[in-house]
Design a protein around this motif. Structure first.
Motif, mmCIF file in Angstrom:
data_model
loop_
_atom_site.group_PDB
_atom_site.id
_atom_site.type_symbol
_atom_site.label_atom_id
_atom_site.label_comp_id
_atom_site.label_asym_id
_atom_site.label_seq_id
_atom_site.Cartn_x
_atom_site.Cartn_y
_atom_site.Cartn_z
ATOM 1 N N ASP A 267 8.037 52.554 -79.442
ATOM 2 C CA ASP A 267 8.023 53.959 -79.844
ATOM 3 C C ASP A 267 6.742 54.675 -79.445
ATOM 4 O O ASP A 267 6.523 55.814 -79.831
ATOM 5 C CB ASP A 267 8.183 54.072 -81.368
ATOM 6 N N GLU B 55 13.294 63.539 -84.697
ATOM 7 C CA GLU B 55 13.909 62.471 -85.479
ATOM 8 C C GLU B 55 14.805 63.113 -86.523
ATOM 9 O O GLU B 55 14.340 63.942 -87.308
ATOM 10 C CB GLU B 55 12.832 61.620 -86.165
ATOM 11 N N ASN B 56 16.080 62.751 -86.526
ATOM 12 C CA ASN B 56 17.042 63.333 -87.469
ATOM 13 C C ASN B 56 17.014 64.857 -87.416
ATOM 14 O O ASN B 56 16.986 65.528 -88.446
ATOM 15 C CB ASN B 56 16.791 62.836 -88.892
#
Length: 166
Positions: A135, A98-99
């Motif tokens: 998710d 994530e990121n």
């Protein structure tokens, strides 16, 4: 004076234990970039992420999901020894990017070697599978009794595309 010092030490130890138990992610350093910050694989086999994923204690079965933004591996959460084989607790740990940072997002008791459907929406493990839900993953769905048979012992699913089976 001595009572105050003992109190401060007790509080410090308690807080340290509390934070260590509450944040299981702290057992893994921050990993950044493709391949969890490791160099891409080459022609010579090497341990993956030495000291992080490939460790002295028991680890097994590491796999990236299709898309390369999820990574799963299995470790022993027990204290397995040749003297106490009943204390063997294989646990699958999942990371998600994530990121550009890899973060642990799931941990569950191992139910078999993980393989994925080509689109990454189904996670196969031994005699069952999980479907992707948002998710996360569905509860384990057990395969039909025709396949889930005690007399067959261990079974491993394979994914085939064309003539290639992995």
């Amino acid at each position: 004076m001595k009572t105050t010092q003992i109190f401060i030490i007790t509080v410090a130890i308690s807080l340290n234990s509390l934070f260590a138990q509450d944040n299981k992610e702290s057992e893994f350093p921050t990993l950044e970039g493709p391949y969890m910050g490791q160099k891409p694989p080459g022609m010579v086999a090497e341990p993956f992420a030495p000291g992080i994923i490939s460790r002295e204690d028991w680890e097994l079965e590491a796999v990236f999901a299709p898309g390369m933004i999820e990574f799963y591996f299995t470790i022993d959460r027990g204290a397995y020894t040749s003297y106490d084989p009943d204390n063997f607790h294989p646990t699958t740990v999942g990371f998600r990017q994530e990121n550009n940072l890899w973060k642990k997002f799931i941990e569950f008791r191992r139910r078999g070697e993980i393989t994925f459907s080509p689109d990454g929406n189904r996670m196969h493990m031994a005699k069952g599978y999980n479907d992707r839900e948002g998710d996360g993953w569905s509860e384990l769905i057990i395969l039909d009794p025709m396949i889930n048979r005690e007399d067959w012992g261990i079974i491993r699913l394979s994914i085939c595309q064309g003539h290639l089976c992995v």
